[in-house]
Motif scaffolding. Structure first.
Motif, PDB file in Angstrom:
ATOM      1  N   MET C 162       0.833  -1.199   0.000  1.00 28.86           N
ATOM      2  CA  MET C 162       0.000   0.000   0.000  1.00 28.86           C
ATOM      3  C   MET C 162       0.868   1.249   0.000  1.00 28.86           C
ATOM      4  N   GLY C 163       1.900   1.239   0.863  1.00 30.39           N
ATOM      5  CA  GLY C 163       2.799   2.386   0.954  1.00 30.39           C
ATOM      6  C   GLY C 163       3.460   2.671  -0.387  1.00 30.39           C
ATOM      7  N   GLN C 164       3.892   1.615  -1.059  1.00 28.80           N
ATOM      8  CA  GLN C 164       4.560   1.808  -2.338  1.00 28.80           C
ATOM      9  C   GLN C 164       3.562   2.328  -3.373  1.00 28.80           C
ATOM     10  N   ARG C 165       2.331   1.878  -3.313  1.00 26.14           N
ATOM     11  CA  ARG C 165       1.318   2.401  -4.234  1.00 26.14           C
ATOM     12  C   ARG C 165       1.088   3.882  -3.979  1.00 26.14           C
ATOM     13  N   ALA C 166       1.003   4.241  -2.681  1.00 24.17           N
ATOM     14  CA  ALA C 166       0.800   5.654  -2.334  1.00 24.17           C
ATOM     15  C   ALA C 166       1.965   6.489  -2.847  1.00 24.17           C
ATOM     16  N   MET C 167       3.161   5.922  -2.721  1.00 26.83           N
ATOM     17  CA  MET C 167       4.370   6.600  -3.197  1.00 26.83           C
ATOM     18  C   MET C 167       4.265   6.842  -4.711  1.00 26.83           C
ATOM     19  N   ILE C 168       3.826   5.822  -5.416  1.00 31.54           N
ATOM     20  CA  ILE C 168       3.703   5.946  -6.874  1.00 31.54           C
ATOM     21  C   ILE C 168       2.633   6.992  -7.205  1.00 31.54           C
ATOM     22  N   ALA C 169       1.536   6.957  -6.451  1.00 31.16           N
ATOM     23  CA  ALA C 169       0.476   7.948  -6.671  1.00 31.16           C
ATOM     24  C   ALA C 169       1.027   9.355  -6.495  1.00 31.16           C
ATOM     25  N   MET C 170       1.841   9.518  -5.451  1.00 32.73           N
ATOM     26  CA  MET C 170       2.391  10.837  -5.172  1.00 32.73           C
ATOM     27  C   MET C 170       3.336  11.273  -6.282  1.00 32.73           C
ATOM     28  N   MET C 171       4.154  10.346  -6.750  1.00 35.36           N
ATOM     29  CA  MET C 171       5.151  10.681  -7.751  1.00 35.36           C
ATOM     30  C   MET C 171       4.519  10.942  -9.118  1.00 35.36           C
ATOM     31  N   LEU C 172       3.403  10.288  -9.374  1.00 35.63           N
ATOM     32  CA  LEU C 172       2.813  10.438 -10.696  1.00 35.63           C
ATOM     33  C   LEU C 172       1.731  11.527 -10.750  1.00 35.63           C
ATOM     34  N   ALA C 173       1.339  12.057  -9.600  1.00 38.99           N
ATOM     35  CA  ALA C 173       0.279  13.068  -9.584  1.00 38.99           C
ATOM     36  C   ALA C 173       0.598  14.285 -10.459  1.00 38.99           C
ATOM     37  N   PRO C 174       1.814  14.841 -10.409  1.00 35.33           N
ATOM     38  CA  PRO C 174       2.076  15.997 -11.279  1.00 35.33           C
ATOM     39  C   PRO C 174       2.302  15.613 -12.745  1.00 35.33           C
ATOM     40  N   GLU C 175       1.999  14.371 -13.125  1.00 44.23           N
ATOM     41  CA  GLU C 175       2.169  13.877 -14.492  1.00 44.23           C
ATOM     42  C   GLU C 175       3.560  14.142 -15.052  1.00 44.23           C
ATOM     43  N   PRO C 176       4.574  13.533 -14.459  1.00 41.84           N
ATOM     44  CA  PRO C 176       5.921  13.719 -14.993  1.00 41.84           C
ATOM     45  C   PRO C 176       6.066  13.006 -16.346  1.00 41.84           C
ATOM     46  N   ASP C 177       7.121  13.367 -17.081  1.00 43.43           N
ATOM     47  CA  ASP C 177       7.366  12.712 -18.362  1.00 43.43           C
ATOM     48  C   ASP C 177       8.227  11.475 -18.181  1.00 43.43           C
ATOM     49  N   LEU C 178       8.970  11.474 -17.078  1.00 46.39           N
ATOM     50  CA  LEU C 178       9.894  10.363 -16.885  1.00 46.39           C
ATOM     51  C   LEU C 178       9.816   9.918 -15.429  1.00 46.39           C
ATOM     52  N   LEU C 179       9.727   8.618 -15.248  1.00 44.94           N
ATOM     53  CA  LEU C 179       9.743   8.060 -13.894  1.00 44.94           C
ATOM     54  C   LEU C 179      10.986   7.191 -13.752  1.00 44.94           C
ATOM     55  N   ILE C 180      11.752   7.481 -12.714  1.00 45.37           N
ATOM     56  CA  ILE C 180      12.909   6.628 -12.421  1.00 45.37           C
ATOM     57  C   ILE C 180      12.524   5.799 -11.209  1.00 45.37           C
ATOM     58  N   ALA C 181      12.469   4.488 -11.388  1.00 44.63           N
ATOM     59  CA  ALA C 181      12.061   3.611 -10.295  1.00 44.63           C
ATOM     60  C   ALA C 181      13.253   2.747  -9.909  1.00 44.63           C
ATOM     61  N   ASP C 182      13.760   2.971  -8.688  1.00 48.68           N
ATOM     62  CA  ASP C 182      14.945   2.234  -8.234  1.00 48.68           C
ATOM     63  C   ASP C 182      14.486   1.094  -7.337  1.00 48.68           C
ATOM     64  N   GLU C 183      14.516  -0.105  -7.851  1.00 48.53           N
ATOM     65  CA  GLU C 183      14.066  -1.291  -7.116  1.00 48.53           C
ATOM     66  C   GLU C 183      12.704  -1.033  -6.454  1.00 48.53           C
ATOM     67  N   PRO C 184      11.713  -0.594  -7.213  1.00 51.02           N
ATOM     68  CA  PRO C 184      10.475  -0.150  -6.560  1.00 51.02           C
ATOM     69  C   PRO C 184       9.711  -1.283  -5.898  1.00 51.02           C
ATOM     70  N   THR C 185       9.995  -2.523  -6.276  1.00 53.03           N
ATOM     71  CA  THR C 185       9.186  -3.612  -5.725  1.00 53.03           C
ATOM     72  C   THR C 185      10.010  -4.626  -4.955  1.00 53.03           C
ATOM     73  N   SER C 186      11.307  -4.337  -4.747  1.00 52.68           N
ATOM     74  CA  SER C 186      12.162  -5.358  -4.126  1.00 52.68           C
ATOM     75  C   SER C 186      11.812  -5.621  -2.682  1.00 52.68           C
ATOM     76  N   ALA C 187      11.203  -4.631  -2.010  1.00 53.47           N
ATOM     77  CA  ALA C 187      10.878  -4.844  -0.602  1.00 53.47           C
ATOM     78  C   ALA C 187       9.507  -5.505  -0.454  1.00 53.47           C
ATOM     79  N   LEU C 188       8.868  -5.806  -1.570  1.00 51.04           N
ATOM     80  CA  LEU C 188       7.500  -6.315  -1.501  1.00 51.04           C
ATOM     81  C   LEU C 188       7.453  -7.813  -1.793  1.00 51.04           C
ATOM     82  N   ASP C 189       6.393  -8.445  -1.314  1.00 55.43           N
ATOM     83  CA  ASP C 189       6.189  -9.860  -1.612  1.00 55.43           C
ATOM     84  C   ASP C 189       5.886 -10.046  -3.092  1.00 55.43           C
ATOM     85  N   VAL C 190       6.225 -11.241  -3.600  1.00 55.33           N
ATOM     86  CA  VAL C 190       6.088 -11.432  -5.052  1.00 55.33           C
ATOM     87  C   VAL C 190       4.701 -11.138  -5.589  1.00 55.33           C
TER      88      VAL C 190
END
Lengths: 263, 306, 281
Positions: C162-190
């Protein structure tokens, strides 16, 4: 079962907290591990798989149910003899070595505790055994790479010559190439020492590579127990196991549409 | 130049070796790394210089100031600083320089005695409370709270009033009031260490609680305690001086700095040096310990290390 | 080398260097690539320089690190010459970054909603009401079923996924052109990991964004990205289409792939990567 069980759990339950905050981390878990067998415990975070290891090892004191190790029923407090019989390797090689102790000190401590003599020779041999040059002996953990630290942790567990090894995600903090080295090492040591082990992992491929049988845990319960052959044949019965198996195959939009939304 | 630097380089590389060949080399190499980062902090070096100077002054007091700190000369009362009496003389005609130099011994004695009592006591109570938790923790920490609830100087005053004035009693009084923060620090450290995998690992090796506490937990708490002691030194010196000033610490004619300030205050306006010189001594030594403590924290505390 | 049609980000001879007491460490040693509206994976082991590459693009390399590049052009602007103030306007608004663990990137004493609103208003200057609507809309877009609850929640009240989803929501809200995701899912269960990836995938594809996906997981990158850069010792050793990663040519890539245990192919011993010093040259 090929030979009699060296470790058996009967209705093991572990809960934390009390009253409204009561969390049942492990619920009535029952399984047996035969002498010489490697048994995998698979599940996601919060499934209780690591809690099971902590209860078996004696780190957790409040559990209920039956636990027999090498023919002896266990109570929460363990004897020194028990700790010579069963050892554990932790997930994080950065956290499992004392930051101020050299490799030498880390390895001589268990020998001193169990009053095993001939420390010098044993330490050198233990290092060679895990593929480290004896020149590593006087280094501090911060002078070692993650893989080397994990080798030291394995050497520390094996230096008292235990019969059972508990492995808690032993390679998940390591790079894949180092993971391969550590897995190979564990397999070689298994052959040389005739070890029995419980391997806890979230990685089905690692468990399939190392173990003969596995149990799948979810929310503190074992939902399915199977042989690795069944896993390889993609024959798991329980939907959760299937979901894990699918997810471990990588990202696939189509399959995901089928399984992802159910969570 | 080269004649010096070759063996120097050899020592350096031996100390900084990534593959030490012996226990000694590993330990010395670690110390050397700490020393290097200590050297990088000029203020800490100033602090250490002051503390070393204090130690040397106390050690060689009879050589530095050959006269007796008790020798009175009523004809030479309250003389201003001069070539004969560098810091002047006090109301009984005693040489203030001699008294300040010898007073360093008194101050150092008090500080060391307090540290020797307080650090192990606080460390033992704190680590035991943190490691075992439960009832023991509650009991020990409530006792700590009680001692913490009293203002330090007031409690020390009460003890001295009960035990009678004197250096030994001042030391006991200060020690009794100084240990609780050490117990707190050690307990907090122990509680985070207790959950760490390397402590779990020794537990699983079958080590006794005593062994874990003494050999594995305490050495890691020791650095914060050492930092704390060093930073506390200034406070201890000030408390000792305060007790001396109030006439409850060192008794006349012992040349204790606080007592000297106290006796000089009557002449503060006309003969400023009588109270000011020992005051400066207190100030400089307190500052030295504080600077040293800050430097040690940078070296010893891995959380602060860059 | 496969070049995208229209590059939004061009990198040439990017270097990241750290001056430490032990000497100079070259974390990134002269890499170049171009990125279009695609999902670009950067794979490598720890110490390969993959994370530093992501941070260097945003000029967020921590001191004492230094970034140098012959070209670091984003949307026609040279990022190397921008002032820190101008960079701040690019970060978050035009280029966003999602890190591994939401626990460390979310402010623990602010609700999720307030954080999204603040970030959004900072970058767009929108009013409070509009920002709140946007935050709820974004939470819904990352498939949070009860956005109102999550909006009012503090980070510690959310699970990792949930936290990571909220993070993504926050990062994508201003509609950026480029998203850099550094191991965005490594701390999560498969299983959660797959859902979060599906969300990133959908948002990136539907909005025509560019994505730089930094990961150590070869299988994941192969199945998720369009194109993959493989980094070793601060250099790119190989670039290939993600779908063709398993036919990679470089011995390092092949070695990495071979060292993975596989459920469908049991082996007695895993092939161990033999590192060739020539790779790092």
């Amino acid at each position: 079962m090929p030979s009699p069980a060296i470790l058996s759990l009967r209705e093991l339950s572990v809960s934390f907290g009390r009253g409204a905050d009561l969390v049942e981390a492990v619920r009535r878990l029952t399984f047996d591990v035969a002498e010489g067998e490697w048994y995998g415990l698979v599940g996601e975070s919060g499934s209780g798989k690591s809690t099971v290891l902590r209860a078996i090892s004696g780190l957790l004191l409040h559990w209920s149910g039956g636990m027999v190790v090498a023919g002896e029923p266990q109570r929460p407090r363990r004897t020194r003899r028990f700790h010579k019989l069963l050892q554990m390797v932790f997930q994080d090689p950065y956290g499992s070595l004392h930051p101020r102790h050299t490799v030498d000190r880390a390895l001589s401590e268990p020998l001193a505790i169990h009053r095993i003599g001939d420390a010098d020779r044993r330490i050198d041999r233990a290092l060679v055994d895990v593929g480290l040059d004896p020149s590593f002996r006087y280094r501090f953990p911060h002078q070692l790479s993650g893989g080397q630290r994990q080798r030291v942790a394995i050497a520390r567990a094996l230096i008292v010559e235990p019969r059972i090894l508990l492995l808690d995600e032993p390679t998940s903090a390591l790079d894949v190439s180092v993971q391969a080295e550590i897995l190979n090492l564990l397999r070689r040591l298994r052959g040389e020492h005739g070890l029995t082990a419980i391997l806890v992992s979230h990685n089905l491929a690692v468990v399939a590579h190392m173990c003969e049988r596995l149990g799948v845990m979810q929310n503190g319960e074992m939902v399915e127990e199977m042989s690795v052959g069944q896993l390889r044949a993609a024959a798991p019965q329980h939907p959760y196991t299937r979901k894990l198996l699918t997810a471990s195959g990588g990202y696939d939009r189509q399959v995901l549409a089928a399984v992802g939304e159910t969570a | 130049m080269t004649a010096y630097s070759v063996p120097q380089v050899r020592w350096r590389s031996w100390l900084l070796s990534a593959a030490p060949q012996s226990r000694i080399q590993a330990r010395l190499g670690n110390l050397y790394l700490g020393w290097l980062s200590f050297l990088a902090n000029p203020l800490a070096l100033v602090g250490m210089a002051i503390v070393v100077a204090l130690l040397l002054m106390a050690l060689f007091a009879p050589l530095l100031a050959p006269g007796s700190p008790y020798a009175q000369s009523l004809t030479e009362r309250l003389l201003p600083p001069s070539s004969e009496h560098w810091f002047g003389t006090d109301e009984l005609g005693r040489d203030i320089y001699t008294r300040v130099v010898h007073g360093g011994r008194v101050t150092l004695t008090i500080v060391l005695l307090v540290a020797i009592i307080v650090a192990p006591l606080g460390l033992a109570i704190g680590t035991a409370a943190g490691y075992f938790g439960g009832l023991l923790d509650t009991v020990l920490m409530r006792i700590t709270d009680i001692f913490l609830a009293f203002p330090r100087l007031i409690l020390a005053l009460a003890f001295v009033a009960a035990l009678g004035p004197g250096i030994e009693n001042a030391v006991i009084a200060i020690a009794l009031t100084a240990w609780p923060p050490y117990a707190r620090v050690a307990r907090a450290e122990t509680m985070t260490l207790r959950e760490s995998d390397f402590i779990s690992a020794v537990r699983l090796q079958g080590a006794s609680s005593m062994r874990i506490l003494v050999r594995h937990v305490m050495p890691l708490c020791l650095s914060s305690v050492i930092i704390r002691v060093t930073l506390d030194m200034a406070g201890i010196i000030l408390t000792a001086a305060g007790l001396g000033f109030l006439g409850l610490g060192a008794q006349p004619p012992i040349p204790e700095w606080g007592a000297m300030v106290s006796s000089g205050r009557a002449f503060l306006l006309d003969q400023w040096w009588v109270a000011t010189i020992p005051g400066i001594a207190i100030f400089v030594v307190s500052l030295g310990f504080n600077l040293l403590g800050d430097g040690l924290r940078d070296v010893l505390d891995p959380k602060q290390r860059r | 080398m496969i070049e995208p049609a229209a590059a939004m980000l061009e990198v040439e001879d990017l270097r990241v260097r750290f001056h430490t007491r032990q000497g100079v460490i070259d974390a990134v040693r002269g890499i170049g690539f171009a990125l279009g509206r695609e999902k670009l994976g950067i794979v490598g082991e720890s110490g390969s320089g993959k994370s530093m590459t992501g941070r260097a693009i945003l000029r967020l390399v921590p001191p004492p690190g230094e970034v140098a590049a012959a070209t670091l052009r984003f949307d026609g602007r040279d990022l190397m010459t921008l002032s820190e103030r101008e960079m701040r306007r690019i970060r978050g608004k035009r280029i966003s970054m999602v890190l591994q663990d939401p626990k460390f990137s979310l402010n623990p004493v602010m609700t999720i909603g307030d954080q999204i609103v603040e970030a959004y208003r900072l970058h767009t200057g929108a009013g409070k009401g509009a920002a709140r609507r946007r935050a709820l809309e974004m939470l819904e877009a990352v498939r949070i079923h009860d956005p109102e609850r999550v909006y009012a929640a503090y980070p510690h009240q959310l699970s990792g996924g949930m936290g990571q989803r909220a993070m993504i929501a926050m990062m994508l809200a201003p509609e950026p052109d480029l998203l850099i995701a550094d191991e965005p899912t490594s701390a999560l269960d498969v299983t959660i990991q797959m859902q979060v990836l599906a969300i990133i995938d959908e948002l990136v594809t539907s909005r025509g964004m560019g994505l730089i996906f930094i990961s150590h997981d070869l299988n994941l990158v192969a199945s998720f990205c369009d194109r993959v850069l493989i980094m070793y010792a601060g250099r790119i050793v190989e670039t290939c289409r993600a779908a063709e990663l398993h036919q990679a040519r470089h011995p390092y890539t092949r070695g990495l792939l071979a060292s993975l245990p596989r459920i469908d192919r049991p082996v007695a011993e895993l092939p161990v990567l033999k590192r060739d010093p020539a790779w790092a040259v």
